[in-house]
Design a protein around this motif. Structure first.
Motif, PDB file in Angstrom:
ATOM      1  N   LYS A 359       0.799  -1.243  -0.155  1.00  0.00           N
ATOM      2  CA  LYS A 359       0.137  -0.030   0.027  1.00  0.00           C
ATOM      3  C   LYS A 359       0.903   1.144  -0.152  1.00  0.00           C
ATOM      4  N   PRO A 360       0.571   2.311  -0.830  1.00  0.00           N
ATOM      5  CA  PRO A 360       1.308   3.646  -0.906  1.00  0.00           C
ATOM      6  C   PRO A 360       1.353   4.195   0.540  1.00  0.00           C
ATOM      7  N   GLY A 361       2.382   4.437   1.077  1.00  0.00           N
ATOM      8  CA  GLY A 361       2.757   5.134   2.255  1.00  0.00           C
ATOM      9  C   GLY A 361       3.225   4.256   2.946  1.00  0.00           C
ATOM     10  N   GLY A 362       3.421   2.923   2.788  1.00  0.00           N
ATOM     11  CA  GLY A 362       3.802   1.988   3.809  1.00  0.00           C
ATOM     12  C   GLY A 362       5.307   1.847   3.279  1.00  0.00           C
ATOM     13  N   PRO A 363       6.174   1.149   4.251  1.00  0.00           N
ATOM     14  CA  PRO A 363       7.511   0.957   3.875  1.00  0.00           C
ATOM     15  C   PRO A 363       7.951   0.079   2.774  1.00  0.00           C
ATOM     16  N   ALA A 364       8.516   0.246   1.957  1.00  0.00           N
ATOM     17  CA  ALA A 364       9.041  -0.692   0.850  1.00  0.00           C
ATOM     18  C   ALA A 364       9.528  -1.986   1.324  1.00  0.00           C
ATOM     19  N   LEU A 365       9.339  -3.138   0.745  1.00  0.00           N
ATOM     20  CA  LEU A 365       9.807  -4.469   1.230  1.00  0.00           C
ATOM     21  C   LEU A 365      11.332  -4.398   1.119  1.00  0.00           C
ATOM     22  N   GLN A 366      12.003  -4.630   1.886  1.00  0.00           N
ATOM     23  CA  GLN A 366      13.592  -4.933   1.712  1.00  0.00           C
ATOM     24  C   GLN A 366      13.969  -5.883   0.839  1.00  0.00           C
ATOM     25  N   PHE A 367      14.791  -6.106   0.165  1.00  0.00           N
ATOM     26  CA  PHE A 367      15.433  -7.198  -0.639  1.00  0.00           C
ATOM     27  C   PHE A 367      16.820  -6.967  -0.994  1.00  0.00           C
ATOM     28  N   THR A 368      17.554  -8.431  -0.982  1.00  0.00           N
ATOM     29  CA  THR A 368      18.914  -8.542  -1.374  1.00  0.00           C
ATOM     30  C   THR A 368      19.047  -9.305  -2.589  1.00  0.00           C
ATOM     31  N   LEU A 369      19.566  -8.680  -3.716  1.00  0.00           N
ATOM     32  CA  LEU A 369      19.883  -9.315  -4.913  1.00  0.00           C
ATOM     33  C   LEU A 369      21.247  -9.064  -5.175  1.00  0.00           C
ATOM     34  N   LYS A 370      21.771  -9.414  -6.438  1.00  0.00           N
ATOM     35  CA  LYS A 370      23.272  -9.275  -7.031  1.00  0.00           C
ATOM     36  C   LYS A 370      23.144  -8.674  -7.926  1.00  0.00           C
ATOM     37  N   ASP A 371      24.170  -7.901  -8.348  1.00  0.00           N
ATOM     38  CA  ASP A 371      24.299  -7.123  -9.790  1.00  0.00           C
ATOM     39  C   ASP A 371      25.200  -8.153 -10.630  1.00  0.00           C
ATOM     40  N   GLU A 372      25.478  -7.524 -11.844  1.00  0.00           N
ATOM     41  CA  GLU A 372      26.027  -8.164 -12.884  1.00  0.00           C
ATOM     42  C   GLU A 372      27.640  -8.488 -12.530  1.00  0.00           C
ATOM     43  N   ASN A 373      28.025  -7.791 -11.584  1.00  0.00           N
ATOM     44  CA  ASN A 373      29.303  -8.185 -11.037  1.00  0.00           C
ATOM     45  C   ASN A 373      29.397  -8.988  -9.605  1.00  0.00           C
TER      46      ASN A 373
END
Length: 499
Positions: A359-373
């Motif tokens: 829902k807009p106004g709520g905290p964005a869900l955290q995530f961890t991903l890898k980049d191309e390096n």
């Protein structure tokens, strides 16, 4: 525009025990013998077999259920043997078995079916074989696979040809109807099996959807130039208005019928005279609001309550991905007291509870991903910056169009501003992703969420179609869970946030 992978599904509700079709030409497909409750398995089928020279541990399979795609995997032992019991959502269910990186096999299964597959992993196409426990099932699946191989290239070329906006509608229809006739005549020539009749019915609904997407319905309607005894076995092939009918059998078992009907009701509102839409003034008093338009179209469209509940449940769930979160919530609250089918009521309630995290106004869900390096990247590391996230795919046409034509201008316009552009690819493996990045020269932070609906990041963010955009403010709160794509409207949104 959203893009999603589509998975073929095929059905006709007639006996699956006959080796050849036994119904008489022109006879309507019989009604279901029993009421199938959505959400509960109708029965079970078994897929088993052996792979020579196997190097994989798993085989993936997927199918399209009532409310979207589902996926599974079957385990291959050290000897190359596998066996899997499949729960069936309908009287007949199409399972899409991915046999290697370059090919797949469509298995049309009903309760108590057992199919046995064998092939050599070094050359699947030349070595695959199938047997089954019911007469005609293996031969029918073989014929359907031959048909797919034969026509896939022609279908692609025809779709590319009719994409020409200058082509007259009559010419477009002529190309579609001609190939439709060619497919049906080829499929139903010679021995006719239950599964080939199922495929014929789905070819009809698939081509109806193609007409719809090219704005050709109802001016142009599919017709067979040379009906035969065999085409008479499939009732929808002999009725040019069949696309306008409600079919409980097809709803329960055919993803192609459901796909067509969903878009037909949403975009054409063809059945408004059937239902209560004329008895309410609420729709007419509303400003343009697609979520409400789709809702009232659904209320008006169906005689069969379960079809109505299916359509509106799917529509409301998609509202949260496509339209205003507030409108989607209001439509949900209006429909919940009306829904009669327990499965859809429970599904909606659970979905609505989960989607509150976005829902807009709520905290964005955290995530961890890898980049191309190979570097680990977390969303939290960008706190203090406005963040624009683009969920995209290598095989998503609209995604690539935006990345090629609109994204460079977006990045150039805001290159010196406090904005971070994050691009999350969802549809390929690491190798294909990196190769695509080299070709696209895509700037920003590039991340991979491999596995699409299986990936926890995509699940958490509700990514069921791409491209899909999120806008997050400097405090890490969601501004819009369905943000605008690159263009003037997005520029206005970003300018407000960076003032």
């Amino acid at each position: 525009m959203k893009y999603a992978f589509s998975i073929i599904a095929m059905l006709l509700a007639i006996s699956t025990s006959a080796q050849k079709a036994k119904v008489k030409p022109g006879i309507k497909a019989p009604a279901l013998k029993s009421i199938v409750k959505p959400g509960k398995p109708v029965g079970f089928a078994v897929i088993k077999g052996h792979i020579t020279n196997n190097t994989n541990e798993l085989l993936d399979y997927n199918w399209e259920a009532y409310l979207g795609y589902k996926q599974g995997s079957l385990k291959i032992d050290k000897n190359g043997d596998f066996i899997q019991t499949i729960k069936l959502d309908g009287d007949m269910m199409e399972v899409y078995l991915v046999v290697n990186d370059n090919d797949y096999l469509i298995l049309l299964l009903s309760a108590k079916d057992t199919v046995t597959l064998t092939w050599d992993a070094k050359d699947y196409k030349k070595t695959w074989a199938i047997t089954a426990n019911k007469p005609g099932l293996a031969a029918g699946i073989k014929k359907c696979d031959t048909h797919r191989t034969l026509f896939n290239g022609e279908i692609r070329k025809m779709r590319q040809a009719i994409a020409d906006r200058k082509m007259p509608d009559s010419v477009k229809f002529g190309k579609i109807n001609a190939l439709y006739n060619k497919q049906i005549q080829s499929l139903l020539s010679g021995d006719v099996y239950t599964v080939t009749m199922q495929l014929a019915a789905d070819i009809y609904f698939e081509n109806c959807k193609l007409l719809l997407s090219n704005n050709l319905l109802p001016k142009y309607e599919l017709s067979l130039s040379n009906p035969t005894k065999e085409t008479g076995y499939v009732s929808v092939l002999n009725d040019v208005k069949a696309y306008r009918r409600e079919y409980e059998e097809y709803y329960r078992n055919s993803a192609k019928y459901r796909d067509f009907m969903f878009d037909y009701v949403r975009f054409s509102q063809p059945f408004s005279y059937w239902g209560p839409i004329g008895e309410t003034t609420k729709e007419n008093s509303l400003p343009f609001a697609p979520a409400w338009r789709d809702y009232y179209s659904g209320l008006a469209a169906f005689h069969i309550i379960e079809l109505r509940d299916w359509y509106l449940t799917k529509s409301i769930m998609e509202d949260f991905s496509y339209y205003s979160f507030t409108d989607a919530s209001d439509v949900y609250k209006d429909f919940i007291p009306k829904v009669k089918t327990t499965f859809y009521a429970d599904t909606l309630k659970t979905y609505y509870s989960n989607v509150q995290r976005l829902k807009p106004g709520g905290p964005a869900l955290q995530f961890t991903l890898k980049d191309e390096n190979g570097k680990t990247v977390t969303l939290d590391s960008f706190k203090g910056k406005t963040v624009y996230i683009d969920f995209w795919g290598v095989y998503c046409g609209p995604c690539i169009y935006d990345i090629t034509n609109n994204v460079p201008a977006l990045h150039e316009k805001y290159k010196d501003k406090n904005i971070m552009f994050i691009n999350i690819c969802v549809d390929v493996n690491e190798k294909e992703w990196k190769e695509s990045l080299k070709k696209l020269n895509l700037h920003g932070v590039n991340l991979l969420a491999e596995g699409w609906t299986k990936n926890p990041v995509n699940k958490a963010y509700g990514i069921s179609a791409i491209p899909h955009y999120y806008l997050i403010d400097t405090e890490g709160k969601i501004v819009n869970n369905n943000a605008n794509g690159p263009g003037e409207e997005l520029y206005r949104d970003l300018d407000k946030l960076i003032k």
